[in-house]
Write an enzyme that holds these catalytic residues in place. Structure first.
Site, PDB file in Angstrom:
ATOM      1  N   CYS A 288      44.169 -17.207 -30.368  1.00 50.24           N
ATOM      2  CA  CYS A 288      43.539 -15.912 -30.616  1.00 50.24           C
ATOM      3  C   CYS A 288      42.172 -15.854 -29.936  1.00 50.24           C
ATOM      4  O   CYS A 288      41.337 -16.727 -30.168  1.00 50.24           O
ATOM      5  CB  CYS A 288      43.397 -15.718 -32.119  1.00 50.24           C
ATOM      6  SG  CYS A 288      42.351 -14.325 -32.555  1.00 50.24           S
TER       7      CYS A 288
ATOM      8  N   LYS B  53      53.855  26.286 -21.764  1.00 52.09           N
ATOM      9  CA  LYS B  53      55.144  25.739 -22.197  1.00 52.09           C
ATOM     10  C   LYS B  53      54.825  24.440 -22.929  1.00 52.09           C
ATOM     11  O   LYS B  53      54.370  23.474 -22.321  1.00 52.09           O
ATOM     12  CB  LYS B  53      56.042  25.480 -20.991  1.00 52.09           C
ATOM     13  CG  LYS B  53      57.419  24.957 -21.366  1.00 52.09           C
ATOM     14  CD  LYS B  53      58.336  24.932 -20.142  1.00 52.09           C
ATOM     15  CE  LYS B  53      59.779  24.663 -20.503  1.00 52.09           C
ATOM     16  NZ  LYS B  53      60.009  23.399 -21.161  1.00 52.09           N
TER      17      LYS B  53
ATOM     18  N   LYS C   1      56.859  25.082 -13.894  1.00 49.53           N
ATOM     19  CA  LYS C   1      56.480  23.733 -14.317  1.00 49.53           C
ATOM     20  C   LYS C   1      55.252  23.204 -13.560  1.00 49.53           C
ATOM     21  O   LYS C   1      55.013  23.572 -12.411  1.00 49.53           O
ATOM     22  CB  LYS C   1      57.659  22.765 -14.096  1.00 49.53           C
ATOM     23  CG  LYS C   1      58.941  23.169 -14.797  1.00 49.53           C
ATOM     24  CD  LYS C   1      58.876  23.023 -16.303  1.00 49.53           C
ATOM     25  CE  LYS C   1      59.109  21.616 -16.772  1.00 49.53           C
ATOM     26  NZ  LYS C   1      60.507  21.213 -16.849  1.00 49.53           N
TER      27      LYS C   1
ATOM     28  N   ASP D 162      55.201  20.983 -24.780  1.00 49.25           N
ATOM     29  CA  ASP D 162      56.146  19.879 -24.633  1.00 49.25           C
ATOM     30  C   ASP D 162      56.381  19.213 -25.990  1.00 49.25           C
ATOM     31  O   ASP D 162      55.819  18.177 -26.295  1.00 49.25           O
ATOM     32  CB  ASP D 162      55.586  18.868 -23.622  1.00 49.25           C
ATOM     33  CG  ASP D 162      56.659  17.925 -23.133  1.00 49.25           C
ATOM     34  OD1 ASP D 162      57.845  18.166 -23.436  1.00 49.25           O
ATOM     35  OD2 ASP D 162      56.313  16.949 -22.451  1.00 49.25           O
TER      36      ASP D 162
ATOM     37  N   CYS E  12      47.782 -13.570 -34.527  1.00 46.45           N
ATOM     38  CA  CYS E  12      46.842 -14.639 -34.831  1.00 46.45           C
ATOM     39  C   CYS E  12      47.145 -15.167 -36.230  1.00 46.45           C
ATOM     40  O   CYS E  12      47.362 -14.396 -37.157  1.00 46.45           O
ATOM     41  CB  CYS E  12      45.428 -14.066 -34.776  1.00 46.45           C
ATOM     42  SG  CYS E  12      44.220 -15.120 -35.540  1.00 46.45           S
TER      43      CYS E  12
ATOM     44  N   TYR F 142      56.777  31.196 -30.818  1.00 51.99           N
ATOM     45  CA  TYR F 142      56.781  31.981 -29.577  1.00 51.99           C
ATOM     46  C   TYR F 142      58.060  32.779 -29.350  1.00 51.99           C
ATOM     47  O   TYR F 142      58.186  33.476 -28.352  1.00 51.99           O
ATOM     48  CB  TYR F 142      56.512  31.077 -28.369  1.00 51.99           C
ATOM     49  CG  TYR F 142      57.448  29.877 -28.266  1.00 51.99           C
ATOM     50  CD1 TYR F 142      58.808  30.059 -28.037  1.00 51.99           C
ATOM     51  CD2 TYR F 142      56.964  28.580 -28.394  1.00 51.99           C
ATOM     52  CE1 TYR F 142      59.664  28.974 -27.967  1.00 51.99           C
ATOM     53  CE2 TYR F 142      57.811  27.487 -28.323  1.00 51.99           C
ATOM     54  CZ  TYR F 142      59.163  27.686 -28.109  1.00 51.99           C
ATOM     55  OH  TYR F 142      60.005  26.630 -28.037  1.00 51.99           O
TER      56      TYR F 142
ATOM     57  N   CYS G 173      39.583 -15.310 -39.122  1.00 51.92           N
ATOM     58  CA  CYS G 173      39.482 -14.558 -37.871  1.00 51.92           C
ATOM     59  C   CYS G 173      38.625 -13.327 -38.110  1.00 51.92           C
ATOM     60  O   CYS G 173      38.963 -12.490 -38.941  1.00 51.92           O
ATOM     61  CB  CYS G 173      40.873 -14.156 -37.392  1.00 51.92           C
ATOM     62  SG  CYS G 173      40.837 -13.132 -35.923  1.00 51.92           S
TER      63      CYS G 173
ATOM     64  N   CYS H 255      39.192 -15.850 -32.626  1.00 49.65           N
ATOM     65  CA  CYS H 255      38.824 -16.973 -33.502  1.00 49.65           C
ATOM     66  C   CYS H 255      39.371 -18.319 -33.042  1.00 49.65           C
ATOM     67  O   CYS H 255      39.046 -19.343 -33.631  1.00 49.65           O
ATOM     68  CB  CYS H 255      39.266 -16.698 -34.937  1.00 49.65           C
ATOM     69  SG  CYS H 255      41.048 -16.809 -35.171  1.00 49.65           S
TER      70      CYS H 255
ATOM     71  N   GLU I 139      52.318  32.190 -20.943  1.00 48.74           N
ATOM     72  CA  GLU I 139      51.815  31.328 -22.030  1.00 48.74           C
ATOM     73  C   GLU I 139      52.174  29.881 -21.726  1.00 48.74           C
ATOM     74  O   GLU I 139      53.088  29.626 -20.943  1.00 48.74           O
ATOM     75  CB  GLU I 139      52.457  31.739 -23.355  1.00 48.74           C
ATOM     76  CG  GLU I 139      53.946  31.464 -23.370  1.00 48.74           C
ATOM     77  CD  GLU I 139      54.693  32.198 -24.491  1.00 48.74           C
ATOM     78  OE1 GLU I 139      54.574  31.738 -25.625  1.00 48.74           O
ATOM     79  OE2 GLU I 139      55.381  33.192 -24.203  1.00 48.74           O
TER      80      GLU I 139
HETATM   81  S1  IVH Z   1      60.868  30.616 -24.835  1.00 52.34           S
HETATM   82  C1  IVH Z   1      65.209  32.055 -24.591  1.00 52.34           C
HETATM   83  N1  IVH Z   1      58.398  29.770 -24.829  1.00 52.34           N
HETATM   84  O1  IVH Z   1      61.194  25.160 -23.550  1.00 52.34           O
HETATM   85  C2  IVH Z   1      63.953  31.347 -24.324  1.00 52.34           C
HETATM   86  N2  IVH Z   1      60.146  28.159 -24.791  1.00 52.34           N
HETATM   87  O2  IVH Z   1      63.322  25.028 -21.496  1.00 52.34           O
HETATM   88  C3  IVH Z   1      63.427  30.684 -25.484  1.00 52.34           C
HETATM   89  N3  IVH Z   1      59.349  25.863 -24.850  1.00 52.34           N
HETATM   90  O3  IVH Z   1      63.965  25.021 -25.662  1.00 52.34           O
HETATM   91  C4  IVH Z   1      62.331  29.771 -25.186  1.00 52.34           C
HETATM   92  N4  IVH Z   1      57.204  26.318 -24.926  1.00 52.34           N
HETATM   93  O4  IVH Z   1      61.755  24.204 -26.581  1.00 52.34           O
HETATM   94  C5  IVH Z   1      59.693  29.416 -24.815  1.00 52.34           C
HETATM   95  N5  IVH Z   1      56.166  29.147 -24.904  1.00 52.34           N
HETATM   96  C6  IVH Z   1      57.454  28.822 -24.874  1.00 52.34           C
HETATM   97  C7  IVH Z   1      57.867  27.483 -24.867  1.00 52.34           C
HETATM   98  C8  IVH Z   1      59.231  27.189 -24.827  1.00 52.34           C
HETATM   99  C9  IVH Z   1      58.106  25.361 -24.913  1.00 52.34           C
HETATM  100  C10 IVH Z   1      60.560  25.027 -24.784  1.00 52.34           C
HETATM  101  C11 IVH Z   1      61.600  25.370 -25.817  1.00 52.34           C
HETATM  102  C12 IVH Z   1      62.863  25.619 -25.058  1.00 52.34           C
HETATM  103  C13 IVH Z   1      62.575  24.992 -23.741  1.00 52.34           C
HETATM  104  C14 IVH Z   1      63.350  25.714 -22.676  1.00 52.34           C
END
Ligand code: IVH
Length: 713
Positions: free
Chosen positions: A428, A136, A334, A138, A452, A246, A458, A431, A134
């Site tokens: 500006c 990750k 990553k 941010d 301005c 998640y 303006c 104007c 799934e």
């Molecule tokens: S699982 C024990 N799933 O990544 C594991 N983490 O580097 C629990 N994060 O602190 C995390 N998307 O903030 C998990 N689909 C995802 C995630 C996710 C983002 C973040 C989360 C965690 C950090 C770990």
């Protein structure tokens, strides 16, 4: 960075021993220091001092303001909203620690991870366990506890052991249900997931920050963190945060035996889950899903920084357990950073609606993470100076949030010899008026933003100013909304506020009558003229607020109206106060609630001949009455009004202000003394009681008509 607490020699003196001058200096220094710590804490999540030291700074600041009330001004007051030390977040200990993930950057590292898992479980290559894959997200992780299906507590991750109680803020996030739905919701369920911002929402938040001269957030993650960790939940509520569930912490009984099953149960409970989660049976499937998500990365509308793989079978997860602070059963794969380098071909200046000059780097088009980038904001003049970006420089750009790319910096070795420091325009471009960086009189520091001074002349600012002029708390002209203002401006019918009041006269003589135009009929043109005519009498405070003078909000306008009693008196004092040593300046700054920042803004406004002309011509068109007179003439004057239920068109606060403006008293409970009950949707016991007592009750719509129809307003 702000100075440390010991840097100021004044800091050693008890507040009781400070002279007026000392207090002014220390107040300004503290103001700046606290603002810097707030910024680091809220926007960068990188506090430089301990909470206890921060509290000390705040306490001293407040003690100074208590002893020297003249130092309290709009800015320090706004800073105080919801930020007193007592309201700082309580700590929450996580019963199940919130862990992190180990990372992989290459396919090989993923295969090594899979081999480790198999070895640990003593399995051969043929019996690989299934994995979920799934995105990750941010954002920032958050633990949300539900008891008997009700949201009871929400906490940030903190150090993994202990986080901050952000329950009040999380309750304002629409995506997070207050109550779980569906069958078999566990008695206790601590849902974990990511709070994040979408790119479009992030761009809107930053545009607002930049426009208001506040620091912009570096990326959606910081903006989400800054928004979630607001001391005032009302601020969080205005930031459209989102959530994906998640993972979980404490659970009384798991709703499934697999990772996928639990996530599916979350979705049934009404929690948002990510649609890109897949169950993969082989390493090829895992890597293919990684590539698929990577390909969609730039079009998702939110930031992700990789793919997370998790062993699907929860019994196997338990067997695998943890190494130090990461689970052995999960891995974050990553994505490479989305950066590119390209030359700056030009720097263009855009003028925002409040006059802020925003520099934009015009880049030679370059692909950053799959998206072609040709513009990047440089935010404001100070930012260009700080990064020393010059035309001709090759810069590194990063897609922070994919929408507005960021310029990280220039590459020294590639700077052409001819590149000279960027000369920010002092006029500006829209104007030709002077554009200035205001000096904050308390700190002596220049604003980051150049603005301005053209105000209403303006074109970039005029429409926004006109909109403010007719807005609900200003002239409140019904039927003259944003769209019509824009249309009238474009057509040259209304360029300045006073033009609104001559519109009807000019229309009569025109060969292209309003009623013949598209979008207007005879009735709607008539209604508009009537609505304008109804506002030829206006309360002084509204008039002052409507002028849109910087830093003059509704409360300040009220103070000014109370103190000066007429527009002329204010204008005369502000004009005389151009000389800071004279009495007029001390009169301005000694008014309750008016500090040097507001005084400065008033002087600046009336210094401009075109502003004085607007005021003069407006006064020829409208008659300004005292706020009391406006209220006395009202049908609601002296009446007690109660609002109940939820209002849809206006906020409760706005409704209260409307009633008060009309001279009514607003009460929270219904009694025999109540004259009118305004009942919004799903009004309950108060409405019932009003009916029982035979008190007049009306709905929101009727209230708006009543409040607007009162002539004197
Ligand atoms: S699982 C024990 N799933 O990544 C594991 N983490 O580097 C629990 N994060 O602190 C995390 N998307 O903030 C998990 N689909 C995802 C995630 C996710 C983002 C973040 C989360 C965690 C950090 C770990």
């Amino acid at each position: 960075m702000a100075k440390s607490a010991s840097a100021s020699p004044l800091r050693a003196k008890p507040v009781g021993e400070l002279s007026d001058g000392d207090a002014r200096v220390e107040h300004a220094v503290l103001d700046e220091e606290i603002a810097e710590h707030d910024r680091r804490y809220h926007q960068e999540d990188r506090p430089a001092i301990s909470d206890a030291d921060y509290d000390k700074l705040r306490r001293r600041y407040e003690e100074i303001e208590a002893r020297f009330p003249a130092l309290v001004d709009e800015e320090s007051r706004s800073r105080r909203v919801g930020a007193s030390p007592s309201e700082k977040f309580a700590k929450v200990r996580h019963r199940v620690p919130m862990l992190s993930l180990s990372n992989a950057f290459t396919d090989d590292e993923v295969l090594e991870f899979l081999a480790r898992v198999r070895r640990f479980l003593d399995r051969d290559a043929a019996s690989m366990p299934a994995f979920t894959a799934e995105p990750k997200i941010d954002g920032l992780s958050c633990a949300i506890r539900y008891e008997r299906g009700e949201l009871t507590r929400a906490a940030t991750r903190g150090d993994g052991e202990e986080g901050e109680d952000v329950t009040a803020n999380v309750r304002t996030i629409r995506a997070i249900p207050e109550r779980l739905e569906g069958k078999n919701v566990p008695e206790v369920l601590e849902v974990r997931g990511e709070v994040y911002l979408r790119h479009d929402d992030f761009a809107r938040i930053n545009a607002r920050q930049a426009e208001q001269g506040r620091p912009v957030f570096a990326n959606p993650r910081n903006a989400a963190a800054g928004s979630l960790r607001q001391l005032d939940p009302a601020v969080t509520a205005r930031r459209p945060l989102r959530f994906f569930a998640y993972a979980w912490g404490e659970v009384s009984a798991l709703p499934a035996a697999s990772q996928m099953g639990v996530v599916e149960a979350f979705a049934r409970f009404g929690l948002p889950t990510n649609p890109l989660i897949r169950l993969c049976r082989t390493s090829e499937e895992m890597l293919a899903h990684y590539r698929l998500i990577e390909a969609q990365r730039s079009s998702l509308g939110y930031d992700i920084d990789g793919v997370v793989y998790k062993v699907d079978d929860l019994a196997l997860q338990r067997r695998l357990g943890f190494v130090s602070r990461s689970p052995r059963w999960a891995l974050a794969h990553k994505f490479p950073a989305e950066k590119a380098t390209t030359p700056v071909e030009a720097i263009e200046i855009q003028v925002g609606r409040t006059g802020a000059l925003t520099p934009v780097a015009k880049l030679r088009p370059v692909t950053v993470g799959g998206v072609v980038v040709s513009n990047a904001t440089l935010h404001n003049e100070e930012e260009i100076q700080r990064k020393d970006i010059r035309i001709g420089d090759t810069v590194t750009v990063q897609r922070a949030g994919d929408v507005i790319p960021q310029v990280l910096g220039f590459i020294e070795a590639m700077r052409p010899q001819t590149a000279s420091p960027y000369d920010f325009p002092k006029l500006c471009p829209a104007c030709g008026s002077h554009a200035v960086r205001e000096i904050n009189p308390r700190t002596g520091r220049e604003d980051a933003v150049r603005r301005c001074t053209g105000g209403l002349i303006c074109p970039a600012q005029a429409v926004e100013r006109l909109r403010h002029f007719v807005s609900r708390n200003a002239f409140d002209i019904e039927g003259l909304g944003a769209e019509r203002i824009e249309l009238f401006y474009k057509e040259g019918l209304v360029a300045r506020p006073q033009d609104i009041f001559t519109l009807e006269e000019r229309d009569k003589r025109s060969t292209r009558r309003l009623m013949e135009r598209e979008g207007f009929g005879e009735t709607s043109a008539r209604n508009l003229f009537n609505a304008i005519a109804a506002r030829r009498e206006i309360a002084l405070n509204r008039f002052m607020y409507a002028l849109g003078i910087r830093h003059v909000g509704e409360a300040t306008a009220k103070e000014l109206a109370r103190h000066f009693g007429s527009v002329k008196a204010l204008e005369e004092t502000a004009v005389a106060a151009q000389d800071r040593t004279c009495e007029a300046w001390s009169e301005l700054t000694s008014i309750e609630g008016i500090g040097e920042v507001v005084a400065e803004a008033l002087v600046d406004f009336f210094e401009e001949a075109h502003n004085r002309e607007i005021v003069k011509e407006l006064l020829e068109q409208v008659s300004v009455v005292s706020p009391e007179a406006a209220a006395e003439n009202s049908a609601l004057s002296g009446k007690t009004v109660v609002f109940t239920g939820s209002l849809e068109k206006i906020t409760r606060e706005e409704a209260k202000a409307m009633a008060e403006r009309l001279g009514a008293k607003v009460s929270g409970s219904v009694s025999k003394k109540t004259d009118l009950v305004v009942a919004g949707a799903s009004a309950g016991s108060k409405l019932a009681k009003a009916r029982e007592l035979g008190i007049e009750t009306i709905d929101e719509e009727a209230w708006l008509n009543l409040a607007r129809g009162v002539k004197s307003e």
